[in-house]
Design an enzyme around this catalytic site. Structure first.
Site, short mmCIF file in Angstrom:
data_model
loop_
_atom_site.label_atom_id
_atom_site.label_comp_id
_atom_site.label_asym_id
_atom_site.label_seq_id
_atom_site.Cartn_x
_atom_site.Cartn_y
_atom_site.Cartn_z
N CYS A 72 -9.68 -6.73 6.36
CA CYS A 72 -10.02 -7.81 5.42
C CYS A 72 -10.77 -8.89 6.19
O CYS A 72 -10.41 -10.05 6.16
CB CYS A 72 -8.80 -8.35 4.71
N LYS A 120 0.84 -1.20 0.00
CA LYS A 120 0.00 0.00 0.00
C LYS A 120 0.87 1.25 0.00
O LYS A 120 0.57 2.22 -0.69
CB LYS A 120 -0.91 0.01 1.23
#
Length: 187
Positions: free
Chosen positions: A127, A16
């Site tokens: 997640c 990321k």
């Protein structure tokens, strides 16, 4: 935006972080923080290889004075949303550790607020499909931080639930189960 200060509070090995550096066109700063220093060392190598000169690696904590226009908390979670892609994960999970996760996630959100610049955006993501780690946690966070306003992100409306949270499901979207909430601070 180019020249922004961005804080990746759970940077890990930097996937990321490097994407954020690309979005900034290497003109701003991406501050990387993670509790796992070995993963940050992998990020250091990857950033150098990618020419991401805007990445600053700080270790386990960000400098106290850092205020960022964007703060990302991709929080450690139960990872239940990734089971479709990695079914072997179920053999490596320890459900006994799940009850401790909301306290850790909340602590990370509190840290994030301390680094959020006026008028900035905070993104909390997991997640997992666990409501304790997602909706329930952010509602408690919102009650403690009325100065923040939840905003609906500019994403495909199919990815939004009725409350404006980003929510993906394997059986609907062909991806892992993800959750995200976005907040804006007052200018």
């Amino acid at each position: 935006q180019a020249r922004d200060e961005v804080l990746d509070l759970c940077a890990g090995a930097g996937g990321k972080t490097l994407q954020l550096a690309t979005q900034l066109k290497n003109q701003g700063r991406v501050h990387a923080v993670d509790a796992d220093l070995a993963r940050l060392e992998r990020l250091r190598v990857r950033a150098a290889r990618a020419g991401a000169t805007c990445v600053r690696i700080h270790g386990r904590t960000a400098p106290a004075e850092l205020r960022a226009a964007r703060v990302l908390v991709d929080a450690p979670c139960s990872e239940l949303g990734a089971l479709r892609r990695g079914p072997d994960l179920r053999w490596r999970m320890d459900p006994a550790g799940f009850p401790a996760l909301p306290a850790l996630q909340r602590s990370l959100l509190e840290t994030a607020v301390g680094h959020l610049a006026p008028g900035g955006r905070l993104v909390y993501a997991t997640c997992t499909f666990s409501r304790e780690e997602n909706e329930e946690l952010v509602r408690q966070f919102e009650q403690a931080h009325p100065e923040l306003k939840r905003v609906t992100p500019d994403v495909d409306p199919q990815l939004l639930d009725p409350e404006g949270f980003v929510r993906t499901w394997p059986h609907r979207h062909g991806t892992d189960a993800f959750f995200a909430a976005v907040y804006s601070s007052s200018p």
